[in-house]
Write an enzyme that holds these catalytic residues in place. Sequence first.
Site, PDB file in Angstrom:
ATOM      1  N   SER A 159       0.825  -1.204   0.000  1.00  0.00           N
ATOM      2  CA  SER A 159       0.000   0.000   0.000  1.00  0.00           C
ATOM      3  C   SER A 159       0.866   1.263   0.000  1.00  0.00           C
ATOM      4  O   SER A 159       1.724   1.431  -0.863  1.00  0.00           O
ATOM      5  CB  SER A 159      -0.956  -0.041   1.198  1.00  0.00           C
ATOM      6  OG  SER A 159      -1.958   0.946   1.094  1.00  0.00           O
ATOM      7  N   ASP A 253     -10.019  -3.212  -5.659  1.00  0.00           N
ATOM      8  CA  ASP A 253      -9.157  -2.316  -4.887  1.00  0.00           C
ATOM      9  C   ASP A 253      -9.094  -0.955  -5.581  1.00  0.00           C
ATOM     10  O   ASP A 253      -8.819  -0.887  -6.785  1.00  0.00           O
ATOM     11  CB  ASP A 253      -7.752  -2.931  -4.804  1.00  0.00           C
ATOM     12  CG  ASP A 253      -6.792  -2.161  -3.921  1.00  0.00           C
ATOM     13  OD1 ASP A 253      -7.119  -1.044  -3.490  1.00  0.00           O
ATOM     14  OD2 ASP A 253      -5.683  -2.686  -3.674  1.00  0.00           O
ATOM     15  N   HIS A 283      -8.179  -4.701  -1.096  1.00  0.00           N
ATOM     16  CA  HIS A 283      -6.907  -4.076  -0.753  1.00  0.00           C
ATOM     17  C   HIS A 283      -6.256  -4.749   0.457  1.00  0.00           C
ATOM     18  O   HIS A 283      -6.925  -5.123   1.420  1.00  0.00           O
ATOM     19  CB  HIS A 283      -7.142  -2.593  -0.450  1.00  0.00           C
ATOM     20  CG  HIS A 283      -5.900  -1.808  -0.225  1.00  0.00           C
ATOM     21  ND1 HIS A 283      -5.005  -1.522  -1.228  1.00  0.00           N
ATOM     22  CD2 HIS A 283      -5.387  -1.251   0.910  1.00  0.00           C
ATOM     23  CE1 HIS A 283      -4.006  -0.819  -0.737  1.00  0.00           C
ATOM     24  NE2 HIS A 283      -4.202  -0.645   0.551  1.00  0.00           N
TER      25      HIS A 283
END
Length: 311
Positions: A159, A253, A283
């Site tokens: 991320s 996502d 995600h």
Amino acid sequence: MTALDPQVAQLLNDLAAKPRAQPGDESIAAYRQAGESLVALAGPPNEHCEVDDIIIPVREGAVAARRYRPSGSTAQRLPGVMYTHGGGFVRGSLDSHDRLCRELCVQGGLIVVSIAYHLAPENQFPRAHNDALDTFAWLTEHAIELGIDADSLAVAGDSSGASLAVAVANARRTQGAPVKAQGLLCPALDATMGSDSIERYGEGPFLTRMALQWSYDLYVPNAGDRQSPLASPVLARSLEGSPPAVIISAQVDPVADDARRYGEKLTAAGVSVHSEEYPGMPHSFVLLAGVLDKGEHAIASFASGLAGLLR
């Protein structure tokens, strides 16, 4: 919306019994604690590694870090990975990503150093980036004492942490001291939020458009900074000479297309890229590997891919 994997749908149903506040509706401390409460979903920790907590000096003080080494390894030095955790630059810790780093260490046969860079909103751009850059430089200088082969040192992250990893890879490339490889998990690489997937999957689950915007507002409040390749690596003009990459992404996502765009840009620059997008996954699904089979599979693939590039 694309159909969620049945295991994801079941997990969301289970979590619905305990509604969670939206980012901005609670204190930063409460938001961080809510993130730590998900650690149990990562699965049991792999005990087949030696773990040491260390402190690493950086230009603005120091960062806490955790070193993982495979148990029983007789090698004098092993390939290494500096890992930067996700959490939108606002939350995440050594503990939240402990299980993931253990698996990367054991399955890849790697020394992993996870770092606790300074978080927003207390620390804004480019503080976390500077922490990552300084830490990687320190690791190269102290590789021998850490048991790391300095010529086989990679960066990795998930991320927002993947953005920090890419920033280090790009900076080292321009300095003539390239990183050996880069590993990215569900990377968020565009602070301008220009990917089409933000429109497709803006309602999540696990990451929403609103949460992404909130995080960027806290860490990169200046709109001009968001246009820089440091904050938005996918906007870099050239990626020629970048290290080979392993990119794992999730289909459902908001930042799915960040991974696709960056992978395509690397390929166009002649860089070797191994990309996998997991259908029906949300995600940061690798942090939910204790309840999602595809999360477990993705970790194994990621570890194997990075190890292959480093060896």
